[in-house]
Design a protein around this motif. Structure first.
Motif, mmCIF file in Angstrom:
data_model
loop_
_atom_site.group_PDB
_atom_site.id
_atom_site.type_symbol
_atom_site.label_atom_id
_atom_site.label_comp_id
_atom_site.label_asym_id
_atom_site.label_seq_id
_atom_site.Cartn_x
_atom_site.Cartn_y
_atom_site.Cartn_z
ATOM 1 N N HIS A 81 0.834 -1.205 0.000
ATOM 2 C CA HIS A 81 0.000 0.000 0.000
ATOM 3 C C HIS A 81 0.861 1.245 0.000
ATOM 4 C CE1 HIS A 81 -2.532 -3.169 1.832
ATOM 5 N NE2 HIS A 81 -3.365 -2.693 0.932
ATOM 6 N N ILE A 103 0.265 5.440 0.934
ATOM 7 C CA ILE A 103 -0.686 6.359 1.564
ATOM 8 C C ILE A 103 -0.426 7.795 1.092
ATOM 9 C CG2 ILE A 103 -1.559 7.249 3.761
ATOM 10 C CD1 ILE A 103 -2.062 4.240 3.356
ATOM 11 N N GLN A 112 -5.995 8.688 1.755
ATOM 12 C CA GLN A 112 -6.233 7.670 0.732
ATOM 13 C C GLN A 112 -5.143 6.602 0.763
ATOM 14 O OE1 GLN A 112 -7.556 9.053 -3.056
ATOM 15 N NE2 GLN A 112 -6.471 7.422 -4.140
ATOM 16 N N ARG A 113 -5.570 5.367 0.694
ATOM 17 C CA ARG A 113 -4.654 4.224 0.642
ATOM 18 C C ARG A 113 -4.730 3.624 -0.755
ATOM 19 N NH1 ARG A 113 -4.902 -1.310 4.218
ATOM 20 N NH2 ARG A 113 -5.563 -2.354 2.341
ATOM 21 N N ASP A 114 -3.618 3.686 -1.468
ATOM 22 C CA ASP A 114 -3.562 3.143 -2.828
ATOM 23 C C ASP A 114 -3.026 1.721 -2.812
ATOM 24 O OD1 ASP A 114 -4.399 5.536 -3.968
ATOM 25 O OD2 ASP A 114 -2.361 6.278 -4.218
#
Length: 171
Positions: free
Chosen positions: A154, A156, A160-162
């Motif tokens: 992930h 951040i 928002q966490r991509d």
């Protein structure tokens, strides 16, 4: 194109190019407040200067004949994801950014060649990097150099966490 190590005087230009390249590729993904906070923390002249001065990092630049910054590559001389390491000595490719206006001129390839050679000189058995799960072009680029997906990770940006992919290459 001239390749050289970054100096403290390069920090403002590296920070500006880092922000520009990140925004060109990813700004549409984020709320403005999240993006601005991320850029301030990760692409400020102060952060760039600290990375250039850090003996645990290498920052290499591609500049044109007039000295304009075309791209940069940052290596962290340690493992970013030790839980996925497959070698005793792992180096992380932290960022490989090019001027969005200079895409297609071989800057990324030249910097990647430098990064791989630098890792070999330093005795790395593996190089790791993270790439956004939706960045198909970057994934193809890294695959051409022998990198393959190792894990889902992930990234951040603000709240928002991509979804990211950990790519790695053994030497």
């Amino acid at each position: 194109m001239i390749l050289r190590d970054a100096t403290p005087a390069d920090a403002p230009a590296a920070a500006a190019l880092g922000s520009e390249a990140f925004c060109a590729a990813f700004a549409y993904l984020y709320r403005p407040e999240d993006l601005n906070t991320f850029l301030a923390a990760n692409h400020s002249p102060e952060k760039a200067a600290a990375e250039i001065a850090d003996p645990a990092m290498r920052v290499h630049l591609a500049v044109d004949e007039a000295g304009k910054l075309l791209g940069f590559c940052k290596l962290v001389l340690s493992c970013g994801w030790p839980e996925h390491a497959r070698a005793d000595r792992v180096i992380e490719l932290k960022q490989l950014y090019t001027d969005p206006a200079a895409t297609g001129r071989g800057i990324g390839a030249t910097l990647m060649d430098w990064a791989l050679a630098e890792a070999a000189v330093r005795g790395a058995g593996e190089m790791q990097l993270s790439v956004w799960s939706g960045n198909d072009g970057a994934q193809r680029f890294y695959a051409r150099y022998g990198f393959a997906k190792m894990a889902d990770i992930h990234f951040i940006v603000g709240e928002q966490r991509d979804e990211e992919f950990l790519y790695a290459k053994l030497f």
